[in-house]
Design a protein around this motif. Structure first.
Motif, mmCIF file in Angstrom:
data_model
loop_
_atom_site.group_PDB
_atom_site.id
_atom_site.type_symbol
_atom_site.label_atom_id
_atom_site.label_comp_id
_atom_site.label_asym_id
_atom_site.label_seq_id
_atom_site.Cartn_x
_atom_site.Cartn_y
_atom_site.Cartn_z
ATOM 1 N N LEU A 188 9.608 -46.252 -71.223
ATOM 2 C CA LEU A 188 8.281 -46.663 -71.661
ATOM 3 C C LEU A 188 8.052 -48.152 -71.452
ATOM 4 O O LEU A 188 8.962 -48.960 -71.629
ATOM 5 N N LYS A 243 12.586 -42.761 -73.925
ATOM 6 C CA LYS A 243 12.099 -43.985 -74.568
ATOM 7 C C LYS A 243 12.411 -45.222 -73.726
ATOM 8 O O LYS A 243 11.628 -46.179 -73.686
ATOM 9 N N ASP A 255 2.331 -42.233 -69.567
ATOM 10 C CA ASP A 255 3.158 -43.367 -69.153
ATOM 11 C C ASP A 255 4.458 -42.884 -68.498
ATOM 12 O O ASP A 255 4.933 -43.474 -67.519
ATOM 13 N N ASP A 291 1.644 -41.717 -74.160
ATOM 14 C CA ASP A 291 3.045 -41.918 -73.805
ATOM 15 C C ASP A 291 3.491 -40.920 -72.749
ATOM 16 O O ASP A 291 4.295 -41.247 -71.865
ATOM 17 N N TRP A 332 7.551 -46.038 -78.526
ATOM 18 C CA TRP A 332 6.545 -44.991 -78.597
ATOM 19 C C TRP A 332 5.322 -45.498 -79.371
ATOM 20 O O TRP A 332 5.451 -46.362 -80.244
#
Length: 348
Positions: free
Chosen positions: A325, A322, A249, A246, A330
């Motif tokens: 993403l 968040k 990302d 993550d 997540w």
């Protein structure tokens, strides 16, 4: 056709190597820096061999990133830079060289970028830390990107070599990020600048460790449980964790959407970790290892949704990150823990 050339400092590091693979998979070319070329052999000859042979992954040696001009050659032709190289340990015992490396490594790559990268450079992303955010607060409190650590540097100034390791690490992260933003304020560069501030990073390393000594500090607790050593004590302070994939990302997003993320900080945090939860997850995921993994007291000490009581405890607000993403979610704590353990298959 490559989407662009991304320079990643310290590409042999845990987070940096995973980020390199992520960007290569997304269609970017990656040039990594290392202190010694031999340290990149696991990437060049194994993990990223196909990309290296295709010419989209290369490595350049930067023996000392604190020397003026250290990155002059490395930055040439880059369309984006991810500065991920920084000293990482909670057991430092001398703050002076650690802060020097963190601050000056940041300054030198920024100075080289401004002078030698050329007009094609669109963004620089700094891997900072929650350590640059967290300060003293009585619970309940949720840390956000507006918060800054205002105690670590003072502790170092007060205690010198007697400063506890975690304070030295925190001071290095906050000082480096301050230098990053000061550069932006003073130089007003044409390229975008973004900081990612992860909590404790877990998840599978790109290169599986060949020995216990090679396991990174942030995932060593998972190894201890998986190998049957013990269930460690719960982490003090903020026990939040995030998956390394993550973090990669988020770095990728900051490169692809430089205009949107310019001037912003993003806290990366997905769950609240707990050693007993690790044991429960691994005993469920690897039933053949139940006899080895310490059982402890199943289900105790943590909430089943891996959160804290925000009305009673300290927590972090990662809602801003968040939203960036892919998929808006997540990676789950269960998957992070299980996938990390799989990297230890050859050691247990």
């Amino acid at each position: 056709m490559s989407k662009g050339l991304v320079l990643i400092s310290g590409v042999n590091g845990y987070i940096a190597a995973v980020t390199a693979k992520h960007l290569l998979d997304q269609g970017y070319s990656v040039r990594g820096t290392v202190r010694k070329l031999v340290s990149a052999e696991p990437l060049l000859k194994n993990a990223l061999k196909d990309y290296a042979e295709a010419g989209t992954f290369s490595v350049i040696e930067v023996p000392d990133m604190t020397v003026d001009g250290a990155f002059d050659d490395a930055v040439k032709g880059a369309t984006a830079i991810a500065h991920l190289a920084s000293p990482v340990s909670f057991h430092f015992n001398d703050p002076e060289p650690i802060l020097y490396a963190a601050i000056n490594g940041t300054k030198t790559i920024l100075t080289s970028a401004l002078a030698h990268a050329g007009s094609g450079l669109q963004s620089i992303t700094l891997l900072s830390s929650i350590a640059a955010v967290k300060n003293v607060h009585l619970p309940p409190y949720a840390f956000t990107e507006a918060d800054w650590n205002d105690i670590a540097e003072a502790k170092v100034a007060e205690l010198g070599k007697a400063t506890p390791g975690p304070f030295i690490y925190s001071a290095s992260k906050v000082a480096a990020e301050k230098a990053f933003w000061q550069f932006r304020d003073e130089k007003k560069p044409a390229f975008a600048m973004t900081a990612i501030n992860p909590v404790l990073v877990i998840g599978p390393p790109l290169v599986a460790p060949k020995s216990e000594e090679a396991i990174g500090e942030t995932i060593h607790g998972i190894y201890d449980v998986f190998s049957g050593k013990s269930i460690p004590a719960p982490m003090a302070g903020l026990p939040q964790v995030v998956d390394v994939r993550d973090v990669a990302d988020l770095v990728s997003y900051s490169i692809e959407h430089a205009g949107e993320t310019n001037g912003e900080r993003y806290i990366a945090s997905s769950a609240v970790g707990h050693p007993q939860a690790i044991a429960d997850i691994l005993r469920n995921e690897f039933p053949e290892a139940k006899n080895r993994i310490v059982e402890g007291t199943p289900g105790e000490g943590y909430r089943k949704d891996y959160t804290v009581d925000s009305e009673k405890d300290l927590t972090v607000d990662s809602s801003k990150a968040k939203k960036l993403l892919r998929g808006g979610l997540w990676i789950t704590y269960e998957k992070s823990v299980a996938d990390t353990a799989k990297a230890f298959a050859g050691l247990v």
